[in-house]
Motif scaffolding. Structure first.
Motif, PDB file in Angstrom:
ATOM      1  N   THR A   1      51.211 -17.272  11.841  1.00  0.00           N
ATOM      2  CA  THR A   1      51.050 -17.069  13.079  1.00  0.00           C
ATOM      3  C   THR A   1      49.730 -16.310  13.586  1.00  0.00           C
ATOM      4  N   ASN A   2      48.969 -17.160  14.464  1.00  0.00           N
ATOM      5  CA  ASN A   2      47.787 -16.780  14.818  1.00  0.00           C
ATOM      6  C   ASN A   2      47.560 -15.871  15.937  1.00  0.00           C
ATOM      7  N   LEU A   3      47.054 -14.755  16.260  1.00  0.00           N
ATOM      8  CA  LEU A   3      46.866 -13.887  17.219  1.00  0.00           C
ATOM      9  C   LEU A   3      46.048 -14.349  18.196  1.00  0.00           C
ATOM     10  N   THR A   4      45.813 -14.185  19.338  1.00  0.00           N
ATOM     11  CA  THR A   4      44.835 -14.457  20.348  1.00  0.00           C
ATOM     12  C   THR A   4      44.345 -13.117  21.025  1.00  0.00           C
ATOM     13  N   MET A   5      43.331 -13.034  21.607  1.00  0.00           N
ATOM     14  CA  MET A   5      42.427 -12.179  22.202  1.00  0.00           C
ATOM     15  C   MET A   5      43.750 -11.669  23.209  1.00  0.00           C
ATOM     16  N   ALA A   6      44.398 -12.438  24.064  1.00  0.00           N
ATOM     17  CA  ALA A   6      45.247 -12.077  25.313  1.00  0.00           C
ATOM     18  C   ALA A   6      46.344 -11.312  24.614  1.00  0.00           C
ATOM     19  N   ALA A   7      46.838 -11.782  23.571  1.00  0.00           N
ATOM     20  CA  ALA A   7      47.988 -11.298  22.966  1.00  0.00           C
ATOM     21  C   ALA A   7      47.715 -10.110  22.302  1.00  0.00           C
ATOM     22  N   ILE A   8      46.584  -9.815  21.799  1.00  0.00           N
ATOM     23  CA  ILE A   8      46.346  -8.528  21.120  1.00  0.00           C
ATOM     24  C   ILE A   8      45.900  -7.295  22.422  1.00  0.00           C
ATOM     25  N   LYS A   9      45.537  -7.875  23.540  1.00  0.00           N
ATOM     26  CA  LYS A   9      45.344  -6.863  24.618  1.00  0.00           C
ATOM     27  C   LYS A   9      46.591  -6.512  25.240  1.00  0.00           C
ATOM     28  N   ALA A  10      47.680  -7.680  25.075  1.00  0.00           N
ATOM     29  CA  ALA A  10      48.946  -7.212  25.476  1.00  0.00           C
ATOM     30  C   ALA A  10      49.840  -6.149  24.635  1.00  0.00           C
ATOM     31  N   LEU A  11      49.523  -6.185  23.564  1.00  0.00           N
ATOM     32  CA  LEU A  11      50.163  -5.296  22.412  1.00  0.00           C
ATOM     33  C   LEU A  11      50.350  -3.914  23.079  1.00  0.00           C
ATOM     34  N   SER A  12      51.367  -3.477  23.215  1.00  0.00           N
ATOM     35  CA  SER A  12      51.633  -1.980  23.421  1.00  0.00           C
ATOM     36  C   SER A  12      52.562  -1.234  22.581  1.00  0.00           C
ATOM     37  N   LYS A  13      53.379  -1.985  22.177  1.00  0.00           N
ATOM     38  CA  LYS A  13      54.557  -1.257  21.150  1.00  0.00           C
ATOM     39  C   LYS A  13      53.801  -1.032  19.755  1.00  0.00           C
ATOM     40  N   PRO A  14      54.143   0.213  19.229  1.00  0.00           N
ATOM     41  CA  PRO A  14      53.703   0.539  17.832  1.00  0.00           C
ATOM     42  C   PRO A  14      54.114  -0.147  16.762  1.00  0.00           C
ATOM     43  N   GLY A  15      53.336  -0.664  15.921  1.00  0.00           N
ATOM     44  CA  GLY A  15      53.724  -1.582  14.933  1.00  0.00           C
ATOM     45  C   GLY A  15      52.597  -2.423  14.523  1.00  0.00           C
ATOM     46  N   ARG A  16      52.972  -3.176  13.316  1.00  0.00           N
ATOM     47  CA  ARG A  16      52.015  -4.237  12.514  1.00  0.00           C
ATOM     48  C   ARG A  16      52.426  -5.497  13.039  1.00  0.00           C
ATOM     49  N   TYR A  17      51.334  -6.104  13.677  1.00  0.00           N
ATOM     50  CA  TYR A  17      51.553  -7.667  13.756  1.00  0.00           C
ATOM     51  C   TYR A  17      50.669  -8.653  13.294  1.00  0.00           C
ATOM     52  N   SER A  18      51.325  -9.762  12.594  1.00  0.00           N
ATOM     53  CA  SER A  18      50.546 -10.357  11.737  1.00  0.00           C
ATOM     54  C   SER A  18      49.871 -11.522  12.569  1.00  0.00           C
ATOM     55  N   ASP A  19      48.662 -11.649  11.963  1.00  0.00           N
ATOM     56  CA  ASP A  19      47.716 -12.666  12.383  1.00  0.00           C
ATOM     57  C   ASP A  19      47.837 -14.134  11.378  1.00  0.00           C
ATOM     58  N   GLY A  20      48.720 -13.807  10.344  1.00  0.00           N
ATOM     59  CA  GLY A  20      48.830 -14.792   9.210  1.00  0.00           C
ATOM     60  C   GLY A  20      47.973 -14.349   8.183  1.00  0.00           C
ATOM     61  N   GLY A  21      48.720 -14.776   6.925  1.00  0.00           N
ATOM     62  CA  GLY A  21      47.974 -14.397   5.637  1.00  0.00           C
ATOM     63  C   GLY A  21      48.196 -12.697   5.357  1.00  0.00           C
ATOM     64  N   THR A  22      46.881 -12.125   5.297  1.00  0.00           N
ATOM     65  CA  THR A  22      46.759 -10.848   4.910  1.00  0.00           C
ATOM     66  C   THR A  22      46.369  -9.797   6.021  1.00  0.00           C
ATOM     67  N   LEU A  23      46.255 -10.541   7.249  1.00  0.00           N
ATOM     68  CA  LEU A  23      45.451  -9.637   8.380  1.00  0.00           C
ATOM     69  C   LEU A  23      46.544  -9.260   9.242  1.00  0.00           C
ATOM     70  N   TYR A  24      46.564  -8.049   9.890  1.00  0.00           N
ATOM     71  CA  TYR A  24      47.328  -7.517  10.700  1.00  0.00           C
ATOM     72  C   TYR A  24      46.814  -6.488  11.822  1.00  0.00           C
ATOM     73  N   SER A  25      47.250  -6.618  13.038  1.00  0.00           N
ATOM     74  CA  SER A  25      46.761  -5.705  14.192  1.00  0.00           C
ATOM     75  C   SER A  25      47.753  -4.762  14.147  1.00  0.00           C
ATOM     76  N   TYR A  26      47.329  -3.639  13.977  1.00  0.00           N
ATOM     77  CA  TYR A  26      47.985  -2.273  13.749  1.00  0.00           C
ATOM     78  C   TYR A  26      48.022  -1.438  15.211  1.00  0.00           C
TER      79      TYR A  26
END
Length: 92
Positions: free
Chosen positions: A2-27
């Motif tokens: 799964t690849n994150l996009t800038m729009a998806a990252i801006k929209a994230l508001s619920k606490p947690g870890r979101y995978s960009d694929g592989g080993t990278l996460y948006s926290y």
């Protein structure tokens, strides 16, 4: 993968870890601040490596940093050793 996009990252508001694929996460922290974390396994132990705060570190730069750390680990290096070395007190 799964690849994150800038729009998806801006929209994230619920606490947690979101995978960009592989080993990278948006926290997303409970206070809604966002950062980049890389989850890697070194010598059988899982480690979370902080790669910077979003939006100071944009998605493309976080991906480059994560890739560089994966290459370092694959070559037998340890990205955590650099961190500990920098944090060690220097006596002169």
């Amino acid at each position: 993968m799964t690849n994150l996009t800038m729009a998806a990252i801006k929209a994230l508001s619920k606490p947690g870890r979101y995978s960009d694929g592989g080993t990278l996460y948006s926290y997303v922290a409970p206070g809604r601040s966002k950062s980049w974390v890389q989850r890697v396994t070194i010598n059988g132990r899982r480690h979370d490596i902080e790669l910077g705060l979003w939006p100071v570190v944009p998605l493309a730069r976080a991906r480059r940093r994560a890739f560089a750390k994966r290459v370092l680990i694959a070559d037998g290096g340890g990205p955590l050793a650099e961190k500990h070395k920098a944090a060690a007190p220097m006596f002169q």
